[in-house]
Design a protein around this motif. Structure first.
Motif, PDB file in Angstrom:
ATOM      1  N   PHE A 213       1.167  13.981  -1.497  1.00  0.00           N
ATOM      2  CA  PHE A 213       2.559  13.461  -0.854  1.00  0.00           C
ATOM      3  C   PHE A 213       2.746  12.158  -1.070  1.00  0.00           C
ATOM      4  O   PHE A 213       3.669  11.800  -0.313  1.00  0.00           O
ATOM      5  N   GLY A 214       1.603  11.403  -1.409  1.00  0.00           N
ATOM      6  CA  GLY A 214       1.637   9.884  -1.371  1.00  0.00           C
ATOM      7  C   GLY A 214       1.260   9.214  -0.474  1.00  0.00           C
ATOM      8  O   GLY A 214       0.645   9.710   0.445  1.00  0.00           O
ATOM      9  N   TYR A 215       1.416   7.841  -0.393  1.00  0.00           N
ATOM     10  CA  TYR A 215       0.993   7.074   0.571  1.00  0.00           C
ATOM     11  C   TYR A 215       2.058   6.263   1.408  1.00  0.00           C
ATOM     12  O   TYR A 215       2.090   5.239   1.902  1.00  0.00           O
ATOM     13  N   GLY A 216       3.325   7.096   1.370  1.00  0.00           N
ATOM     14  CA  GLY A 216       4.552   6.208   2.063  1.00  0.00           C
ATOM     15  C   GLY A 216       4.469   6.034   3.435  1.00  0.00           C
ATOM     16  O   GLY A 216       4.955   5.047   4.036  1.00  0.00           O
ATOM     17  N   LYS A 217       3.303   6.922   3.991  1.00  0.00           N
ATOM     18  CA  LYS A 217       3.314   6.857   5.582  1.00  0.00           C
ATOM     19  C   LYS A 217       2.558   5.542   6.060  1.00  0.00           C
ATOM     20  O   LYS A 217       2.443   5.287   7.046  1.00  0.00           O
ATOM     21  N   GLU A 218       1.784   5.157   4.776  1.00  0.00           N
ATOM     22  CA  GLU A 218       1.018   3.633   5.224  1.00  0.00           C
ATOM     23  C   GLU A 218       1.904   2.557   5.788  1.00  0.00           C
ATOM     24  O   GLU A 218       1.421   1.811   6.576  1.00  0.00           O
TER      25      GLU A 218
ATOM     26  N   ARG B 196       0.674  -1.215  -0.035  1.00  0.00           N
ATOM     27  CA  ARG B 196       0.105  -0.082  -0.094  1.00  0.00           C
ATOM     28  C   ARG B 196       0.856   1.168  -0.176  1.00  0.00           C
ATOM     29  O   ARG B 196       0.463   2.273  -0.418  1.00  0.00           O
ATOM     30  N   SER B 197       2.069   1.062   0.537  1.00  0.00           N
ATOM     31  CA  SER B 197       2.764   2.512   0.528  1.00  0.00           C
ATOM     32  C   SER B 197       3.375   2.714  -0.703  1.00  0.00           C
ATOM     33  O   SER B 197       3.957   3.941  -0.868  1.00  0.00           O
ATOM     34  N   GLU B 198       3.497   1.998  -1.714  1.00  0.00           N
ATOM     35  CA  GLU B 198       4.086   2.026  -3.073  1.00  0.00           C
ATOM     36  C   GLU B 198       3.289   2.919  -4.014  1.00  0.00           C
ATOM     37  O   GLU B 198       3.592   3.212  -5.106  1.00  0.00           O
ATOM     38  N   ARG B 199       1.753   3.109  -3.503  1.00  0.00           N
ATOM     39  CA  ARG B 199       0.948   3.753  -4.539  1.00  0.00           C
ATOM     40  C   ARG B 199       1.440   5.148  -4.652  1.00  0.00           C
ATOM     41  O   ARG B 199       1.747   5.808  -3.936  1.00  0.00           O
ATOM     42  N   PRO B 200       1.222   5.493  -5.896  1.00  0.00           N
ATOM     43  CA  PRO B 200       1.604   7.117  -6.216  1.00  0.00           C
ATOM     44  C   PRO B 200       0.681   8.018  -5.726  1.00  0.00           C
ATOM     45  O   PRO B 200      -0.541   7.790  -5.279  1.00  0.00           O
ATOM     46  N   ALA B 201       1.065   9.198  -5.759  1.00  0.00           N
ATOM     47  CA  ALA B 201       0.230  10.404  -5.110  1.00  0.00           C
ATOM     48  C   ALA B 201      -0.741  10.712  -5.906  1.00  0.00           C
ATOM     49  O   ALA B 201      -0.752  10.457  -7.162  1.00  0.00           O
ATOM     50  N   ASP B 202      -1.900  11.153  -5.442  1.00  0.00           N
ATOM     51  CA  ASP B 202      -2.838  11.285  -6.246  1.00  0.00           C
ATOM     52  C   ASP B 202      -3.630  12.798  -5.611  1.00  0.00           C
ATOM     53  O   ASP B 202      -2.977  13.182  -4.574  1.00  0.00           O
ATOM     54  N   ARG B 203      -4.795  13.006  -6.136  1.00  0.00           N
ATOM     55  CA  ARG B 203      -5.388  14.404  -5.412  1.00  0.00           C
ATOM     56  C   ARG B 203      -5.675  14.334  -4.009  1.00  0.00           C
ATOM     57  O   ARG B 203      -5.541  15.278  -3.395  1.00  0.00           O
ATOM     58  N   ARG B 204      -6.084  13.234  -3.552  1.00  0.00           N
ATOM     59  CA  ARG B 204      -6.385  13.295  -2.118  1.00  0.00           C
ATOM     60  C   ARG B 204      -5.296  13.160  -1.136  1.00  0.00           C
ATOM     61  O   ARG B 204      -5.346  13.775   0.022  1.00  0.00           O
TER      62      ARG B 204
END
Length: 329
Positions: free
Chosen positions: A77-82, A66-74
């Motif tokens: 800054f991406g999903y790195g903190k997942e 899940r943390s590798e997903r790219p940044a999007d509108r919501r």
């Protein structure tokens, strides 16, 4: 860290977690069977330990995916903190599934009626096999930790302390705790066998619970700091500060804010006092050039914000002093 190293490190983290998952699942089944046969509280605690570790690996795999997903509108800054969130849940799993059950079994055995031990040889054989299998997973985790420490020119303890990748640290710590737990279980089982007193079995179980509680707390503290918003690697901060200080158009670095927003992903905000003789177009070109130079030198910089400010602004200086002390900015 170079871009290629970051990508290969992500693949190695997945390999480390998958190997630990397979090993812990096999060990959990063996320990549970041996625990039922021998009636050993320490063996049952170790079975719970391995079950907790298996859940932990599943959570870590979720974190990696899940943390590798790219940044999007919501989430611009991406999903790195997942990765930090799921790793925090993994730490909770170690405590709830492992430590609590081990404490329960230990105190029940110590305070309850004496229990007869059956087929201790089965327990010894299972613990020996479990130690051999756990060593395979631990060796892979150690290999990855040492490689990461070597790439960053750090000692292993320092690398584990500052690393922003909680997955490899979690696997390394839980595998280390598993090896120590197996030795404790072996000691409890052996002393029960030699003395005929089940108290030793219970004491071993309580010690296993304490071991798991310490491991869970350490991992939870690490992920809590990363979720709150920890500063980037101090080596990176010092390097960026020095590079900005040497830019011809920059008279002074007033403030430098960084935050880890994922593994090998850093948010940077630099407040700079530029040469007052610069025109608007020159300032814009300087900012573009500085941004490009920083990203090229440090691929882990995910977002870079450059803010022109006067060094004499009293309110800004007060905030910087409150945060860092007098660094003679």
């Amino acid at each position: 860290m170079p871009q290629g190293s970051a990508k290969s490190g992500g693949g190695e983290s997945t390999l480390t977690v998958l190997l630990a998952l397979a090993v812990n699942l096999a060990i959990a089944i063996m320990k549970a069977i041996a625990g039922v046969i021998t009636g050993s509280a320490a063996m049952m605690s170790e079975a719970a330990h391995s079950v907790a570790d298996t859940f932990t690996e599943a959570l870590l795999l979720t974190a990696l995916r899940r943390s590798e997903r790219p940044a999007d509108r919501r989430h611009p800054f991406g999903y790195g903190k997942e990765r930090y969130f799921w790793s925090l849940l993994a730490a909770v799993s170690i405590f709830v599934s492992g430590a609590v059950f081990a404490f329960y079994e230990g105190f029940r055995t110590v305070l309850g009626e004496p229990e007869e031990q059956a087929s201790p040889v089965v327990g010894y054989v299972v613990l020996a096999i479990a130690f051999a299998l756990e060593s395979v997973s631990w060796t892979q985790a150690v290999r990855q930790v040492r490689r990461g420490a070597r790439e960053e020119d750090r000692s292993v303890p320092e690398f584990l302390r500052v690393s922003d990748d909680p997955t490899v640290k979690t696997v390394f710590m839980e595998d280390s705790a598993a090896l120590v737990g197996l030795l404790l279980a072996f000691g409890g089982l052996g002393l029960h066998h030699l003395t005929g007193s089940s108290v030793w079995d219970g004491v071993a179980s309580i010690l296993i619970g304490a071991l798991l509680a310490v491991a869970a707390y350490t991992l939870a503290s690490t992920n809590r700091g990363l979720l709150i918003g920890r500063q980037a690697d101090p080596q990176l901060v010092r390097a960026v500060w020095a590079e900005l200080r040497d830019v011809p158009e920059v008279e002074q670095v007033v403030d430098l804010l960084t935050m880890a927003v994922g593994t090998d992903r850093v948010l940077l905000c630099a407040r700079l006092d530029f040469d007052d003789s610069l025109g608007a177009a020159e300032l814009e070109r300087a900012c573009v050039r500085i941004d490009a130079a920083l990203r090229e030198a440090h691929p882990e910089l995910d977002e870079v914000f450059l803010e022109p400010v006067p060094r004499t602004d009293p309110e800004l200086r007060a905030r910087v002093l409150a945060r860092y002390g007098d660094l003679r900015l």
